[in-house]
Design a protein around this motif. Structure first.
Motif, PDB file in Angstrom:
ATOM      1  N   TYR A  14       0.247  -4.001   6.807  1.00 52.62           N
ATOM      2  CA  TYR A  14      -1.179  -4.803   6.624  1.00 52.62           C
ATOM      3  C   TYR A  14      -1.601  -5.291   5.370  1.00 52.62           C
ATOM      4  CZ  TYR A  14      -0.258  -3.170  11.585  1.00 52.62           C
ATOM      5  OH  TYR A  14       0.343  -3.390  13.315  1.00 52.62           O
ATOM      6  N   ALA A  15      -2.806  -5.563   5.627  1.00 52.03           N
ATOM      7  CA  ALA A  15      -3.798  -6.048   4.094  1.00 52.03           C
ATOM      8  C   ALA A  15      -3.909  -4.756   3.373  1.00 52.03           C
ATOM      9  CB  ALA A  15      -5.022  -6.480   4.516  1.00 52.03           C
ATOM     10  N   PRO A  16      -4.246  -4.608   2.081  1.00 53.31           N
ATOM     11  CA  PRO A  16      -4.973  -3.371   2.004  1.00 53.31           C
ATOM     12  C   PRO A  16      -6.823  -2.843   2.453  1.00 53.31           C
ATOM     13  CG  PRO A  16      -3.987  -4.703   0.225  1.00 53.31           C
ATOM     14  CD  PRO A  16      -4.024  -5.732   1.832  1.00 53.31           C
ATOM     15  N   PHE A  17      -5.998  -1.731   2.746  1.00 55.27           N
ATOM     16  CA  PHE A  17      -8.033  -1.646   2.952  1.00 55.27           C
ATOM     17  C   PHE A  17      -8.954  -1.501   1.572  1.00 55.27           C
ATOM     18  CE2 PHE A  17      -5.105   2.214   4.776  1.00 55.27           C
ATOM     19  CZ  PHE A  17      -4.844   1.759   6.574  1.00 55.27           C
ATOM     20  N   VAL A  18      -8.671  -1.357   0.659  1.00 55.19           N
ATOM     21  CA  VAL A  18      -9.553  -1.721  -0.097  1.00 55.19           C
ATOM     22  C   VAL A  18      -8.903  -2.745  -0.986  1.00 55.19           C
ATOM     23  CG1 VAL A  18     -11.057  -0.763  -2.136  1.00 55.19           C
ATOM     24  CG2 VAL A  18     -10.504   0.752   0.207  1.00 55.19           C
ATOM     25  N   VAL A  19      -9.620  -3.992  -1.487  1.00 55.28           N
ATOM     26  CA  VAL A  19      -9.533  -4.616  -2.759  1.00 55.28           C
ATOM     27  C   VAL A  19     -10.140  -4.340  -3.849  1.00 55.28           C
ATOM     28  CG1 VAL A  19      -8.867  -6.733  -3.335  1.00 55.28           C
ATOM     29  CG2 VAL A  19      -9.121  -6.072  -0.669  1.00 55.28           C
ATOM     30  N   ARG A  20      -9.022  -4.279  -4.994  1.00 55.87           N
ATOM     31  CA  ARG A  20      -9.815  -3.644  -5.937  1.00 55.87           C
ATOM     32  C   ARG A  20      -9.708  -5.024  -7.112  1.00 55.87           C
ATOM     33  NH1 ARG A  20     -10.394   1.080  -6.219  1.00 55.87           N
ATOM     34  NH2 ARG A  20      -8.992   3.310  -5.172  1.00 55.87           N
ATOM     35  N   THR A  21     -10.730  -5.221  -7.832  1.00 56.13           N
ATOM     36  CA  THR A  21     -11.211  -6.572  -8.669  1.00 56.13           C
ATOM     37  C   THR A  21      -9.659  -6.100  -9.927  1.00 56.13           C
ATOM     38  OG1 THR A  21     -13.266  -5.792  -9.580  1.00 56.13           O
ATOM     39  CG2 THR A  21     -13.051  -7.259  -7.409  1.00 56.13           C
ATOM     40  N   ASP A  22     -10.243  -7.088 -10.857  1.00 52.57           N
ATOM     41  CA  ASP A  22      -9.287  -7.109 -11.812  1.00 52.57           C
ATOM     42  C   ASP A  22     -10.794  -7.037 -13.535  1.00 52.57           C
ATOM     43  OD1 ASP A  22      -6.906  -8.311 -12.129  1.00 52.57           O
ATOM     44  OD2 ASP A  22      -7.860 -10.220 -11.773  1.00 52.57           O
ATOM     45  N   SER A  23     -11.762  -7.066 -12.931  1.00 55.15           N
ATOM     46  CA  SER A  23     -12.633  -5.943 -13.523  1.00 55.15           C
ATOM     47  C   SER A  23     -12.412  -4.671 -12.892  1.00 55.15           C
ATOM     48  CB  SER A  23     -14.580  -6.450 -13.021  1.00 55.15           C
ATOM     49  OG  SER A  23     -14.383  -5.707 -12.092  1.00 55.15           O
ATOM     50  N   GLU A  24     -12.084  -4.143 -12.622  1.00 55.70           N
ATOM     51  CA  GLU A  24     -11.576  -2.329 -12.383  1.00 55.70           C
ATOM     52  C   GLU A  24     -10.603  -1.791 -13.330  1.00 55.70           C
ATOM     53  OE1 GLU A  24     -13.716  -1.238  -8.389  1.00 55.70           O
ATOM     54  OE2 GLU A  24     -12.253  -2.951  -7.677  1.00 55.70           O
TER      55      GLU A  24
END
Length: 235
Positions: A14-24
């Protein structure tokens, strides 16, 4: 959108629960690999669409395929539907913890910007700095209630497991095996959920009541605009 053959591989998750950005500090490659729980064996459907401007059209008919379990765990696997339901509960808690951490972090950063403006202002009420520090301390304490004492861990000192660490350990443990959920993992989730529920009411009060009230006080004191505050009146 470039020429040639393009291939997309589904990792059966399934899709990730939390999407982390490149800025992180998370690369695009790592984001793609960090999926959610494995899907249960069964029939699934795939279909492609093309999006051009505001128009969407189908690319061919939907195709059905079957996902099968190709390995046999040493232990008898648990009911996959129940395991998936538990993992989804973990996902909801992870979303709540992540949102609270990020919002608190944003608020602390914004208070730092306010401090710079107040200290550098010619007509600023320096008593606002005392209130700012009190609010900042409350926010940092609230974040610690979710993530634990970072100063202790930075010195390799052993502290009590935090909500975030219990959750992360349980998520990793359940999504990297085909057996199911252990008793310890269920206990860890229950402890994390109880501690989160105990902390979130105070966090919401800080973010929804105390921070806006302080911003209003800044406006009334004529402190120059800083991020997180509304558009100032021009009259």
């Amino acid at each position: 959108t470039s020429e040639g053959m393009h291939r997309v591989a589904w990792e059966l998750r399934y899709a990730p629960f939390v999407v982390r950005t490149d800025s992180e500090g998370t690369s695009s490659r790592r984001r793609r690999r960090g999926g959610g729980p494995l899907v249960a064996p069964g029939k699934y459907t795939v279909q492609a669409f093309a999006r051009s401007g505001e128009a969407t059209k189908n690319l061919g008919e939907a195709q059905t395929f079957e996902v099968k379990l190709i390995s046999s765990p040493t232990l008898k696997p648990q009911d996959r539907a129940k395991v998936l339901d538990f993992q989804m509960q973990l996902g909801k808690l992870q979303q709540g913890v992540t949102a609270a951490q990020r919002l608190i972090g944003d608020a602390v950063t914004q208070l730092g910007q306010v401090r710079t403006v107040v200290v550098g202002g010619r007509n600023s009420d320096l008593e606002l700095l005392d209130e700012l520090r009190q609010l900042e301390t409350k926010l940092l304490d609230a974040r610690e209630s979710l993530t634990g004492d970072a100063t202790r861990t930075s010195r390799f000192d052993v502290g009590a497991p935090s909500v975030a660490s219990r959750l992360q350990t349980t998520l990793y443990g359940t999504m990297t095996n085909l057996y199911g959920v252990t008793k310890t993992q269920r206990q860890q989730f229950q402890i994390a959920k109880e501690e989160y529920d105990a902390a979130i009411e105070n966090i919401q009060k800080l973010l929804d009541v105390e921070v806006p009230a302080f911003n209003k006080k800044l406006d009334e004191a004529g402190v120059p605009w800083t991020p997180s505050r509304g558009i100032p009146h021009a009259d």
